[in-house]
Design a protein around this motif. Structure first.
Motif, PDB file in Angstrom:
ATOM      1  N   LYS A 164       0.865  -1.183   0.000  1.00 52.33           N
ATOM      2  CA  LYS A 164       0.000   0.000   0.000  1.00 52.33           C
ATOM      3  C   LYS A 164       0.901   1.232   0.000  1.00 52.33           C
ATOM      4  O   LYS A 164       1.678   1.432   0.944  1.00 52.33           O
ATOM      5  N   ILE A 165       0.810   1.995  -1.073  1.00 50.62           N
ATOM      6  CA  ILE A 165       1.594   3.242  -1.173  1.00 50.62           C
ATOM      7  C   ILE A 165       0.597   4.372  -1.363  1.00 50.62           C
ATOM      8  O   ILE A 165       0.078   4.571  -2.463  1.00 50.62           O
ATOM      9  N   GLY A 166       0.278   5.104  -0.297  1.00 47.50           N
ATOM     10  CA  GLY A 166      -0.733   6.151  -0.381  1.00 47.50           C
ATOM     11  C   GLY A 166      -2.059   5.553  -0.806  1.00 47.50           C
ATOM     12  O   GLY A 166      -2.538   4.593  -0.204  1.00 47.50           O
ATOM     13  N   HIS A 254       3.725   2.146   3.476  1.00 46.63           N
ATOM     14  CA  HIS A 254       4.792   3.143   3.529  1.00 46.63           C
ATOM     15  C   HIS A 254       4.395   4.241   4.515  1.00 46.63           C
ATOM     16  O   HIS A 254       3.342   4.859   4.374  1.00 46.63           O
ATOM     17  N   LEU A 255       5.245   4.436   5.501  1.00 49.52           N
ATOM     18  CA  LEU A 255       4.946   5.370   6.590  1.00 49.52           C
ATOM     19  C   LEU A 255       5.647   6.707   6.381  1.00 49.52           C
ATOM     20  O   LEU A 255       6.500   6.841   5.493  1.00 49.52           O
ATOM     21  N   LEU A 256       5.300   7.649   7.244  1.00 48.37           N
ATOM     22  CA  LEU A 256       5.924   8.967   7.206  1.00 48.37           C
ATOM     23  C   LEU A 256       7.406   8.828   7.570  1.00 48.37           C
ATOM     24  O   LEU A 256       7.730   8.346   8.657  1.00 48.37           O
ATOM     25  N   GLN A 263       7.358  16.140  13.763  1.00 52.42           N
ATOM     26  CA  GLN A 263       6.359  15.625  12.824  1.00 52.42           C
ATOM     27  C   GLN A 263       5.251  14.811  13.486  1.00 52.42           C
ATOM     28  O   GLN A 263       4.174  14.690  12.918  1.00 52.42           O
ATOM     29  N   LEU A 265       4.116  15.583  16.519  1.00 56.40           N
ATOM     30  CA  LEU A 265       3.556  16.435  17.573  1.00 56.40           C
ATOM     31  C   LEU A 265       2.108  16.802  17.255  1.00 56.40           C
ATOM     32  O   LEU A 265       1.782  17.163  16.129  1.00 56.40           O
ATOM     33  N   LEU A 266       1.240  16.675  18.243  1.00 52.59           N
ATOM     34  CA  LEU A 266      -0.148  17.111  18.081  1.00 52.59           C
ATOM     35  C   LEU A 266      -0.349  18.371  18.905  1.00 52.59           C
ATOM     36  O   LEU A 266       0.078  18.441  20.045  1.00 52.59           O
ATOM     37  N   CYS A 267      -0.996  19.376  18.302  1.00 56.92           N
ATOM     38  CA  CYS A 267      -1.296  20.603  19.047  1.00 56.92           C
ATOM     39  C   CYS A 267      -2.795  20.828  19.078  1.00 56.92           C
ATOM     40  O   CYS A 267      -3.498  20.395  18.179  1.00 56.92           O
TER      41      CYS A 267
ATOM     42  N   GLY B  31       4.349   7.045  -0.458  1.00 56.81           N
ATOM     43  CA  GLY B  31       3.161   6.660   0.306  1.00 56.81           C
ATOM     44  C   GLY B  31       2.542   7.780   1.114  1.00 56.81           C
ATOM     45  O   GLY B  31       1.601   7.537   1.872  1.00 56.81           O
ATOM     46  N   ILE B  32       3.031   9.006   0.970  1.00 57.41           N
ATOM     47  CA  ILE B  32       2.455  10.126   1.731  1.00 57.41           C
ATOM     48  C   ILE B  32       1.605  10.955   0.782  1.00 57.41           C
ATOM     49  O   ILE B  32       2.132  11.629  -0.102  1.00 57.41           O
ATOM     50  N   GLY B  33       0.288  10.893   0.961  1.00 56.20           N
ATOM     51  CA  GLY B  33      -0.628  11.617   0.091  1.00 56.20           C
ATOM     52  C   GLY B  33      -1.186  10.706  -0.989  1.00 56.20           C
ATOM     53  O   GLY B  33      -0.943   9.498  -0.985  1.00 56.20           O
ATOM     54  N   LEU B 135      -4.289   9.240   4.463  1.00 57.43           N
ATOM     55  CA  LEU B 135      -3.392   9.324   3.298  1.00 57.43           C
ATOM     56  C   LEU B 135      -2.105  10.079   3.642  1.00 57.43           C
ATOM     57  O   LEU B 135      -1.027   9.699   3.214  1.00 57.43           O
ATOM     58  N   PHE B 136      -2.258  11.154   4.403  1.00 56.21           N
ATOM     59  CA  PHE B 136      -1.095  11.975   4.752  1.00 56.21           C
ATOM     60  C   PHE B 136      -0.475  11.541   6.087  1.00 56.21           C
ATOM     61  O   PHE B 136       0.437  12.164   6.581  1.00 56.21           O
ATOM     62  N   GLN B 137      -1.021  10.458   6.632  1.00 53.72           N
ATOM     63  CA  GLN B 137      -0.540   9.887   7.891  1.00 53.72           C
ATOM     64  C   GLN B 137      -0.450  10.949   8.987  1.00 53.72           C
ATOM     65  O   GLN B 137       0.491  10.985   9.781  1.00 53.72           O
ATOM     66  N   LYS B 139      -2.596  12.893  12.218  1.00 57.18           N
ATOM     67  CA  LYS B 139      -3.390  12.367  13.331  1.00 57.18           C
ATOM     68  C   LYS B 139      -4.238  13.488  13.910  1.00 57.18           C
ATOM     69  O   LYS B 139      -3.860  14.660  13.844  1.00 57.18           O
ATOM     70  N   SER B 178      -2.194  17.030  14.028  1.00 54.54           N
ATOM     71  CA  SER B 178      -0.849  17.179  13.469  1.00 54.54           C
ATOM     72  C   SER B 178      -0.621  18.612  12.996  1.00 54.54           C
ATOM     73  O   SER B 178      -1.558  19.272  12.530  1.00 54.54           O
TER      74      SER B 178
END
Lengths: 267, 213
Positions: A164-166, A254-256, A263, A265-267, B31-33, B135-137, B139, B178
């Motif tokens: 799975k890629i995007g 594929h992950l970030l 990257q 961090l949640l705000c 895989g991003i987007g 898709l953009f991973q 959160k 995010s």
């Protein structure tokens, strides 16, 4: 932090580095796995090794296709009905063949000292067998043909490989999925970052396992563009008689890529 | 949340970004987007492929966000103003709401317009938004039980307007989400991950690099 693009020379270096590293690591993992089998492979190791932990490694390129791999380790073994322990410092000289396969051409025991006994129970045969599989698999993905080839395994044609890629998804046999995956990851190298083995509880069986791999990939796609990938592979396998693996499926996402401390961090 | 903002700013001071010279090739993040559907600020269905040919900076947030979203959109407005008028026609700033229930297209348009009317706000069904987030991973997570915080108590940029003057108090949920800004090339590939700590000139340089590809 930040990222830099890969030039064609960098890609070539990356390919060479990961191919040789994965190939040599597969050979070493096989060797240490065998040391932990009941039959010692080499008279330089004690007969009844119960645990072996690699504590430090150092890889040096000596010449074209020649590498020196220094490994420092600790091992526990039974001698005269009592537990003993040693620290070893060994150097292996590798030759890399034309298809990327690594062969040990010489071994040197630099140092050997008796040490205090410790528990190395989890650094057993399974520990090294798992890593041997992981490095052999990554070497295969990088196009290396090893003696212990993935392609010759009985499960090779039956295992399902999903990528799975995007928003794109590829599904099929290992060969067909790899052929389609090449459009995205054409030339580059797989570098193992993390490895974890879990028992797959849902199967209700104690002989089905999941091997979780986190892999860094860097290289170019089919259009020649630089690509960075952080690959998560979930490999489901069944452990059969004589510790033989039967790989059932490989799921890849594929992950970030880890490029910055903020990257996640949640705000 | 303000504490997190301070941490974010602190990290920005500590982070050493490798400076990017215009013309350097940024790698594709595999895989991003990818392709997705959403609803624009006029309530029309849009596809991400509608933005093909433009460099996109995409971020996630919501209109009741009290700190990082106004800060981010202010940063993006400053970034956008550094581009020439011609460059601006080749760049699209997209803000995707993670609270589509509250952020109706009209309200999102009003909120975005406070920063720059060229910016695009995207909403949609919860399923559509969750798919874009995946898709953009990115959160996000809800910080309060559904619609329990009176919006008059939130430090808001643009109050929601109600045509029917209901006696009911306007309430919403609070979220954390995010903060990444996704720099996407003209073909829809994510090429860089940035945030409000990225020096504006460095970010502009990367955008120009993608415009000129």
């Amino acid at each position: 932090m930040g990222v830099v693009s890969a030039t064609s020379t960098e890609v070539e270096h990356r390919v060479e580095y990961t191919r040789t590293l994965n190939s040599m690591a597969a050979v070493l993992m096989n060797r240490y796995g065998n040391v932990l089998n009941s039959d010692a492979i080499d008279s330089v190791y004690p007969e009844k090794v119960t645990g072996l932990k690699i504590t430090k490694t150092d890889l040096i390129k000596l010449d074209l296709n020649e590498y020196s791999f220094n490994v420092q380790s600790k091992l526990t073994y039974i001698q005269d009905d009592s537990m003993q322990a040693k620290a070893l410092d060994e150097t292996f000289i590798f030759h890399i063949g034309p298809l990327g396969q690594a062969t040990i051409t010489s071994k040197v025991r630099n140092k050997e000292t008796s040490i205090e006994v410790m528990s190395l129970a989890k650094f057993n045969h399974d520990h090294y067998q798992t890593r041997e599989f992981a490095y052999t698999w990554l070497a295969y993905l990088d196009g290396v043909v090893l003696d212990n080839s993935i392609k010759d395994k009985p499960w090779f044609d039956n295992a399902e490989y999903t990528v799975k890629i995007g928003s794109k998804e590829i599904q099929g046999s290992i060969l067909s999925t790899l052929a389609a995956r090449k459009a995205y990851l054409f030339k580059g190298g797989h570098l193992l970052r993390e490895l974890e083995v879990k028992v797959k509880a849902l199967e209700g069986s104690d002989d089905v396992f999941i091997l979780d791999l986190i892999i860094d990939w860097q290289g170019v796609n089919a259009a020649g563009k630089s690509v960075l990938a952080k690959i998560h592979q979930t490999i489901t396998y069944q452990l059969e008689e004589h510790n033989q693996w039967n790989v059932i499926s490989i799921e890849e996402e594929h992950l970030l890529p880890d490029i910055a401390p903020w990257q996640n961090l949640l705000c | 949340m303000l504490k997190k903002l301070v941490i974010l700013l602190f990290i920005s001071l500590l982070s050493v970004q490798i400076s990017h010279a215009e013309g350097d090739e940024l790698p594709l993040f595999s895989g991003i987007g990818g392709s997705f559907s959403a609803v624009d600020a006029d309530g029309k269905a849009v596809e991400f492929s509608d933005f093909e040919g433009q460099v996109v900076v995409l971020s996630f947030g919501y209109t009741n966000c009290a700190d990082i979203c106004p800060f981010t959109l202010g940063y993006l407005a400053r970034l956008y103003s550094k581009l020439t008028e011609e460059e601006q026609t080749k760049v699209q700033i997209i803000f995707v709401t993670i609270d589509p229930e509250y952020d109706t297209p009209g309200h999102l348009k009003q909120f975005i317009g406070h920063f720059n009317s060229d910016f695009v706000g995207l909403s949609g069904s919860k399923e559509q938004i969750d798919y874009i987030v995946s898709l953009f991973q990115a959160k996000y997570q809800k910080l309060s039980v559904l619609n329990t915080v009176p919006t008059k108590n939130i430090r808001r940029v643009t109050p929601k307007l109600f045509s029917d003057e209901s006696d009911e108090e306007d309430k919403a949920s609070l979220y954390s989400h995010s903060v990444t800004l996704y720099l996407i090339d003209k073909s829809g590939f994510t090429r860089s991950l940035e945030y409000t700590g990225t020096p504006v000139d460095e970010f502009v340089s990367k955008i120009r690099g993608l415009i000129n590809e």
